[in-house]
Design a protein around this motif. Structure first.
Motif, PDB file in Angstrom:
ATOM      1  N   GLY A  12      48.072  49.868 -54.354  1.00 37.72           N
ATOM      2  CA  GLY A  12      48.576  49.619 -53.007  1.00 37.72           C
ATOM      3  C   GLY A  12      47.527  49.083 -52.054  1.00 37.72           C
ATOM      4  N   ALA A  13      46.304  48.890 -52.528  1.00 44.10           N
ATOM      5  CA  ALA A  13      45.228  48.422 -51.638  1.00 44.10           C
ATOM      6  C   ALA A  13      45.470  46.989 -51.163  1.00 44.10           C
ATOM      7  CB  ALA A  13      43.878  48.516 -52.342  1.00 44.10           C
ATOM      8  N   GLY A  14      46.259  46.229 -51.919  1.00 46.98           N
ATOM      9  CA  GLY A  14      46.534  44.845 -51.526  1.00 46.98           C
ATOM     10  C   GLY A  14      45.953  43.827 -52.498  1.00 46.98           C
ATOM     11  N   LYS A  15      45.608  44.266 -53.702  1.00 46.28           N
ATOM     12  CA  LYS A  15      44.978  43.357 -54.677  1.00 46.28           C
ATOM     13  C   LYS A  15      45.921  42.207 -55.047  1.00 46.28           C
ATOM     14  CE  LYS A  15      44.428  46.751 -57.641  1.00 46.28           C
ATOM     15  NZ  LYS A  15      45.031  47.849 -56.859  1.00 46.28           N
ATOM     16  N   GLY A  16      47.149  42.539 -55.385  1.00 43.23           N
ATOM     17  CA  GLY A  16      48.106  41.507 -55.796  1.00 43.23           C
ATOM     18  C   GLY A  16      48.411  40.549 -54.653  1.00 43.23           C
ATOM     19  N   THR A  17      48.552  41.107 -53.450  1.00 46.30           N
ATOM     20  CA  THR A  17      48.838  40.287 -52.270  1.00 46.30           C
ATOM     21  C   THR A  17      47.709  39.286 -52.041  1.00 46.30           C
ATOM     22  OG1 THR A  17      50.012  42.159 -51.291  1.00 46.30           O
ATOM     23  CG2 THR A  17      49.274  40.426 -49.777  1.00 46.30           C
ATOM     24  N   GLN A  18      46.484  39.773 -52.127  1.00 45.90           N
ATOM     25  CA  GLN A  18      45.341  38.894 -51.875  1.00 45.90           C
ATOM     26  C   GLN A  18      45.122  37.922 -53.030  1.00 45.90           C
ATOM     27  OE1 GLN A  18      43.987  38.596 -48.982  1.00 45.90           O
ATOM     28  NE2 GLN A  18      45.178  40.296 -48.132  1.00 45.90           N
ATOM     29  N   ALA A  19      45.383  38.355 -54.251  1.00 42.85           N
ATOM     30  CA  ALA A  19      45.238  37.447 -55.393  1.00 42.85           C
ATOM     31  C   ALA A  19      46.198  36.267 -55.249  1.00 42.85           C
ATOM     32  CB  ALA A  19      45.480  38.195 -56.707  1.00 42.85           C
ATOM     33  N   ALA A  20      47.415  36.557 -54.782  1.00 44.63           N
ATOM     34  CA  ALA A  20      48.395  35.472 -54.601  1.00 44.63           C
ATOM     35  C   ALA A  20      47.892  34.469 -53.562  1.00 44.63           C
ATOM     36  CB  ALA A  20      49.750  36.055 -54.187  1.00 44.63           C
ATOM     37  N   ARG A  21      47.263  34.971 -52.505  1.00 41.57           N
ATOM     38  CA  ARG A  21      46.713  34.071 -51.476  1.00 41.57           C
ATOM     39  C   ARG A  21      45.592  33.200 -52.053  1.00 41.57           C
ATOM     40  NH1 ARG A  21      47.935  35.363 -45.953  1.00 41.57           N
ATOM     41  NH2 ARG A  21      46.383  33.791 -45.451  1.00 41.57           N
ATOM     42  N   LEU A  22      44.739  33.808 -52.879  1.00 44.54           N
ATOM     43  CA  LEU A  22      43.625  33.045 -53.460  1.00 44.54           C
ATOM     44  C   LEU A  22      44.145  32.001 -54.455  1.00 44.54           C
ATOM     45  CD1 LEU A  22      41.048  35.937 -53.962  1.00 44.54           C
ATOM     46  CD2 LEU A  22      40.990  34.146 -52.219  1.00 44.54           C
ATOM     47  N   GLU A  23      45.238  32.334 -55.136  1.00 43.79           N
ATOM     48  CA  GLU A  23      45.855  31.336 -56.029  1.00 43.79           C
ATOM     49  C   GLU A  23      46.305  30.126 -55.211  1.00 43.79           C
ATOM     50  OE1 GLU A  23      47.525  33.285 -60.025  1.00 43.79           O
ATOM     51  OE2 GLU A  23      48.987  33.237 -58.430  1.00 43.79           O
ATOM     52  N   GLU A  24      46.989  30.411 -54.102  1.00 44.80           N
ATOM     53  CA  GLU A  24      47.522  29.333 -53.255  1.00 44.80           C
ATOM     54  C   GLU A  24      46.426  28.503 -52.613  1.00 44.80           C
ATOM     55  OE1 GLU A  24      49.995  30.512 -49.862  1.00 44.80           O
ATOM     56  OE2 GLU A  24      51.124  31.715 -51.322  1.00 44.80           O
ATOM     57  N   GLU A  25      45.439  29.217 -52.062  1.00 48.89           N
ATOM     58  CA  GLU A  25      44.472  28.537 -51.192  1.00 48.89           C
ATOM     59  C   GLU A  25      43.238  28.047 -51.926  1.00 48.89           C
ATOM     60  OE1 GLU A  25      43.974  31.376 -47.993  1.00 48.89           O
ATOM     61  OE2 GLU A  25      46.158  31.380 -47.721  1.00 48.89           O
ATOM     62  N   LYS A  26      42.922  28.656 -53.065  1.00 49.47           N
ATOM     63  CA  LYS A  26      41.667  28.311 -53.737  1.00 49.47           C
ATOM     64  C   LYS A  26      41.906  27.801 -55.156  1.00 49.47           C
ATOM     65  CE  LYS A  26      38.335  29.929 -50.883  1.00 49.47           C
ATOM     66  NZ  LYS A  26      37.105  29.204 -50.590  1.00 49.47           N
ATOM     67  N   GLY A  27      43.169  27.786 -55.576  1.00 49.41           N
ATOM     68  CA  GLY A  27      43.459  27.313 -56.929  1.00 49.41           C
ATOM     69  C   GLY A  27      42.943  28.229 -58.020  1.00 49.41           C
ATOM     70  N   MET A  28      42.689  29.484 -57.662  1.00 51.36           N
ATOM     71  CA  MET A  28      42.226  30.433 -58.678  1.00 51.36           C
ATOM     72  C   MET A  28      43.444  30.980 -59.426  1.00 51.36           C
ATOM     73  SD  MET A  28      39.405  32.463 -56.348  1.00 51.36           S
ATOM     74  CE  MET A  28      38.475  33.202 -57.698  1.00 51.36           C
ATOM     75  N   VAL A  29      43.208  31.653 -60.556  1.00 51.98           N
ATOM     76  CA  VAL A  29      44.313  32.226 -61.325  1.00 51.98           C
ATOM     77  C   VAL A  29      44.161  33.748 -61.372  1.00 51.98           C
ATOM     78  CG1 VAL A  29      45.316  32.394 -63.640  1.00 51.98           C
ATOM     79  CG2 VAL A  29      44.777  30.161 -62.682  1.00 51.98           C
ATOM     80  N   GLN A  30      45.263  34.440 -61.053  1.00 51.62           N
ATOM     81  CA  GLN A  30      45.265  35.903 -61.052  1.00 51.62           C
ATOM     82  C   GLN A  30      45.479  36.429 -62.477  1.00 51.62           C
ATOM     83  OE1 GLN A  30      48.916  37.430 -59.551  1.00 51.62           O
ATOM     84  NE2 GLN A  30      48.132  39.488 -59.149  1.00 51.62           N
ATOM     85  N   LEU A  31      44.609  37.319 -62.903  1.00 51.12           N
ATOM     86  CA  LEU A  31      44.813  37.984 -64.196  1.00 51.12           C
ATOM     87  C   LEU A  31      45.071  39.455 -63.905  1.00 51.12           C
ATOM     88  CD1 LEU A  31      42.019  36.398 -66.439  1.00 51.12           C
ATOM     89  CD2 LEU A  31      44.356  35.647 -66.093  1.00 51.12           C
ATOM     90  N   SER A  32      46.343  39.831 -63.861  1.00 48.37           N
ATOM     91  CA  SER A  32      46.721  41.213 -63.556  1.00 48.37           C
ATOM     92  C   SER A  32      47.163  41.900 -64.842  1.00 48.37           C
ATOM     93  CB  SER A  32      47.872  41.214 -62.542  1.00 48.37           C
ATOM     94  OG  SER A  32      48.606  42.417 -62.624  1.00 48.37           O
ATOM     95  N   THR A  33      46.401  42.894 -65.275  1.00 50.59           N
ATOM     96  CA  THR A  33      46.804  43.607 -66.495  1.00 50.59           C
ATOM     97  C   THR A  33      48.128  44.339 -66.277  1.00 50.59           C
ATOM     98  OG1 THR A  33      45.140  45.243 -65.820  1.00 50.59           O
ATOM     99  CG2 THR A  33      44.614  43.854 -67.716  1.00 50.59           C
ATOM    100  N   GLY A  34      48.368  44.796 -65.022  1.00 47.82           N
ATOM    101  CA  GLY A  34      49.656  45.438 -64.740  1.00 47.82           C
ATOM    102  C   GLY A  34      50.806  44.469 -64.975  1.00 47.82           C
ATOM    103  N   ASP A  35      50.682  43.227 -64.480  1.00 47.20           N
ATOM    104  CA  ASP A  35      51.737  42.225 -64.695  1.00 47.20           C
ATOM    105  C   ASP A  35      51.897  41.913 -66.184  1.00 47.20           C
ATOM    106  OD1 ASP A  35      52.203  42.011 -61.991  1.00 47.20           O
ATOM    107  OD2 ASP A  35      51.185  40.081 -61.735  1.00 47.20           O
ATOM    108  N   MET A  36      50.766  41.800 -66.889  1.00 53.43           N
ATOM    109  CA  MET A  36      50.838  41.489 -68.338  1.00 53.43           C
ATOM    110  C   MET A  36      51.563  42.615 -69.082  1.00 53.43           C
ATOM    111  SD  MET A  36      46.968  40.128 -68.979  1.00 53.43           S
ATOM    112  CE  MET A  36      46.199  39.098 -67.741  1.00 53.43           C
ATOM    113  N   LEU A  37      51.240  43.855 -68.708  1.00 51.53           N
ATOM    114  CA  LEU A  37      51.875  44.996 -69.384  1.00 51.53           C
ATOM    115  C   LEU A  37      53.366  45.072 -69.044  1.00 51.53           C
ATOM    116  CD1 LEU A  37      49.038  47.641 -68.845  1.00 51.53           C
ATOM    117  CD2 LEU A  37      49.783  46.723 -71.059  1.00 51.53           C
TER     118      LEU A  37
END
Ligand code: ADP
Ligand code: AMP
Length: 216
Positions: A12-37
């Motif tokens: 709940g700290a906001g990791k996923g929320t911020q990762a999505a922003r970095l994907e949009e704004e910086k072209g980075m890719v989020q690797l979330s083990t929770g999403d993969m699982l």
């Protein structure tokens, strides 16, 4: 330049929320083990079958499984993509595994960004969390509602879902797991001088700006 960063913080700290922003704004890719699982559980793969009960209880899936998933995903991406590790590593063994996984692929960790949050606020964040059933975009009952009611900002979808483990009882277990097993890995990264701290209680845009300031 290829960046490799970890977003670290309790559920709940906001990791996923911020990762999505970095994907949009910086072209980075989020690797979330929770999403993969969760994808593995949905697809009914052997890993999913093994992980489901553990996730529903708010406990940690085995280090071997999650490190295996991360290695596979990095291989699919190739070497030129900047990545955000979200929800991984969560134990000292995973932190060691990540070092080896990165070294084997000619990568190295650039930043570990700790989202500092007030634990009392997390239950409220997590029990109000929901996401678009079609594209996965994340929302909150009070802090991040879709701009048009019942319509996903990202894809226009009208169906939303909540995670089965986002209930108060499981959240308490997940937080206890974070305190006992994940918070203790921070000193490993502090010793390397790569930890940046951000106030995760600030509004989403401010947290994003603080993270991007660290990334340069
Ligand atoms: P994590 O990935 O760390 O578990 P999320 O990014 O899913 O956390 O955030 C949990 C919930 O809190 C989501 O519903 C999200 O919309 C909301 N949220 C995230 N960051 C903030 C913030 N800075 N202020 C208020 N609510 C937030
Ligand atoms: P998350 O989406 O990060 O909140 O993770 C949801 C659940 O998936 C956790 O409560 C764990 O059961 C499991 N999980 C996700 N990432 C890991 C990890 N790195 N190590 C162990 N378990 C994990």
């Amino acid at each position: 330049m290829t960046l490799n960063i970890i977003l670290l913080g309790p559920p709940g700290a906001g990791k996923g929320t911020q990762a999505a922003r970095l994907e949009e704004e910086k072209g980075m890719v989020q690797l979330s083990t929770g999403d993969m699982l969760r994808a593995a559980v949905k697809a009914g793969t052997p890993i999913g079958l093994q992980a489901k009960a553990v996730m529903d209880a708010g406990e940690l899936v085995s280090d071997e499984i999650v490190s295996g998933l991360i290695g596979e995903r990095l291989d699919e991406l190739g070497g030129e993509t900047s990545v955000i590790f979200d929800g991984y590593p969560r134990t000292a063994a995973q932190a060691d595994a990540l070092d080896a996984i990165l070294a084997a692929r000619g990568r190295k960790l650039d930043h570990v960004i700790e989202l500092q949050v007030d634990e009392d606020a997390l239950v409220d964040r997590i029990t109000g969390r929901f996401s678009c059933a079609a594209c996965g975009a994340g929302y909150h009952d009070r802090y991040k509602q879709p701009k048009t009611p019942d319509t996903c900002d990202a894809c226009g979808g009208h169906e939303f879902k909540r995670r089965p483990d986002d209930n108060e009882e499981t959240v308490r277990t997940r937080m206890a797991e974070y305190r006992a097993k994940t918070a203790p890995i921070l000193p490993i990264y502090e010793a390397r001088g790569i930890v940046g701290r951000v106030d995760g209680m600030a509004p989403i845009d401010e947290v994003n700006a603080a993270i991007e300031a660290i990334l340069g």
